[in-house]
Design an enzyme around this catalytic site. Structure first.
Site, PDB file in Angstrom:
ATOM      1  CD  GLU A   1      37.016  40.019  43.890  1.00 38.16           C
ATOM      2  OE1 GLU A   1      37.492  41.070  43.429  1.00 38.16           O
ATOM      3  OE2 GLU A   1      37.615  38.934  43.857  1.00 38.16           O
TER       4      GLU A   1
ATOM      5  CG  ASN B   1      39.407  43.074  40.904  1.00 37.99           C
ATOM      6  OD1 ASN B   1      39.937  43.470  41.936  1.00 37.99           O
ATOM      7  ND2 ASN B   1      38.618  42.020  40.872  1.00 37.99           N
TER       8      ASN B   1
ATOM      9  CG  ASP C   1      40.624  39.390  52.968  1.00 41.06           C
ATOM     10  OD1 ASP C   1      41.652  39.130  53.618  1.00 41.06           O
ATOM     11  OD2 ASP C   1      40.657  40.024  51.903  1.00 41.06           O
TER      12      ASP C   1
ATOM     13  CG  HIS D   1      40.049  42.833  45.386  1.00 38.51           C
ATOM     14  ND1 HIS D   1      40.221  41.679  44.664  1.00 38.51           N
ATOM     15  CD2 HIS D   1      41.121  42.895  46.213  1.00 38.51           C
ATOM     16  CE1 HIS D   1      41.345  41.079  45.040  1.00 38.51           C
ATOM     17  NE2 HIS D   1      41.909  41.802  45.974  1.00 38.51           N
TER      18      HIS D   1
END
Ligand code: GLP
Length: 242
Positions: A148, A141, A71, A143
Site C-alpha cells: 500500500e 491507489n 499476497d 498498490h
C-alpha cells in the site's frame, strides 16, 4: 528506466498477447536447469488470464511452473476461507488443469507468527533462484501485490495494514479483513521481469502516476521505474491518461 508499454484496443487482444508472450518466455526458461519461477496475482483483472492459462495449460507447460502467490489476507479465519487468495488460485487455476504446477507456494493467512511466515517465504523465493516473471495487477491507489502507499521500496515480504480504499473495493460484501501478508516491493524489484496488467478507466490514474510521476512511496507502482525490465499490458481505457 523506460518500461515497455503495450496498448491494446480490446481486452481479448491483450489477454491473448499476454499468453502468447508467456508461452515464449516459458519456452526460453525451460532451458534453465530449474522450474520457471512465477509470482502470481489475484484480482478481477486476472480472471480471464487464468481462463486462458487453463485452456493453454499444455502449451504453457504449467506443470513445470514454480508458483508464488503474491499476497494473502491476514488474519484469515478458516470460516472465511472462500475469501482467501489461496482459494482464488485453486478455483481459477490449479483445480482447473489436469496436471497443475507441482510447486505451489502461498502465504499462510492463518499463521500465528506472520514474521516467521514472511521470512520463510523470502527464503523459499531465494532458494528457488529468484522470481523469473512477476505478473502483477495494480490497485486504484497504485498498490502492487498488497504494498500500500507508504511501503518502502526496499520492503521485503511482511504483514501490512490495508488501505481504506483497498478495503472498500475488495470487501463490498461482508466484514473486511484488515491486514495482509504481501511480498515486498524490494522482493518484486529483484524479479528478472515484471509484467503489470491494467484494464479499464478505474486504473487510468494509477497507471499514469506510476509511469510518469517521479518515484515516490505514495504511489507504490512508481517503484517499478527503477527496474530495467518492466512491461505494462494496458487496454485503451487504462492507457487513456498516458
Ligand atoms: C488486489 C490484489 C492485487 C491486485 C489488485 C487489483 O487487492 N492484492 O494483487 O492486483 O488488488 O485487483 P483487481 O484486478 O480486482 O482490480
Amino acid at each position: 528506466m523506460s518500461p515497455e508499454i503495450l496498448r491494446y484496443e480490446t481486452k481479448t487482444e491483450l489477454y491473448l498477447n499476454l499468453i502468447h508472450r508467456l508461452s515464449a518466455e516459458i519456452e526460453a526458461l525451460q532451458a534453465a536447469p530449474r522450474s520457471p519461477v512465477l509470482a502470481l496475482p489475484t484480482g478481477n483483472t486476472m480472471v480471464p488470464f487464468y481462463e486462458l492459462v487453463t485452456q493453454h495449460a499444455k502449451q504453457l507447460k504449467v506443470s513445470t511452473w514454480h508458483c508464488f502467490q503474491l499476497d494473502e489476507y491476514y488474519p484469515l479465519d478458516p470460516k472465511f476461507e472462500e475469501k482467501s487468495f489461496r482459494t482464488y488460485l485453486n478455483h481459477h487455476f490449479y483445480s482447473k488443469v489436469k496436471t497443475p504446477p507441482a510447486l505451489r507456494e502461498s502465504l499462510n493467512g492463518e499463521t500465528s507468527d506472520p514474521g516467521v511466515e514472511c521470512a520463510n517465504y523470502e527464503k523459499k523465493i531465494s532458494d528457488a533462484g529468484g522470481i523469473d516473471i512477476a505478473i502483477l495487477g495494480i490497485g486504484t491507489n497504485g498498490h502492487i501485490a498488497f504494498n500500500e502507499p507508504g511501503s518502502p521500496f526496499d520492503s521485503k515480504t511482511r504483514l501490512i495494514e490495508l488501505h481504506p480504499e483497498t478495503l472498500a473495493s475488495n470487501f463490498k460484501n461482508g466484514a473486511p479483513i484488515p491486514k495482509a501478508l504481501t511480498v515486498g516491493i524490494g522482493t518484486l524489484l529483484q524479479a528478472k521481469k515484471i509484467w503489470v496488467l491494467a484494464l479499464s478507466n478505474s486504473k487510468a490514474k494509477a497507471v499514469k502516476r506510476a509511469i510518469h510521476e517521479p518515484m515516490n512511496v505514495d504511489i507504490p507502482a512508481s517503484a517499478l521505474q527503477s527496474h530495467s525490465n518492466v512491461t505494462w499490458f494496458l487496454d485503451s481505457e487504462a492507457a487513456s491518461l498516458l
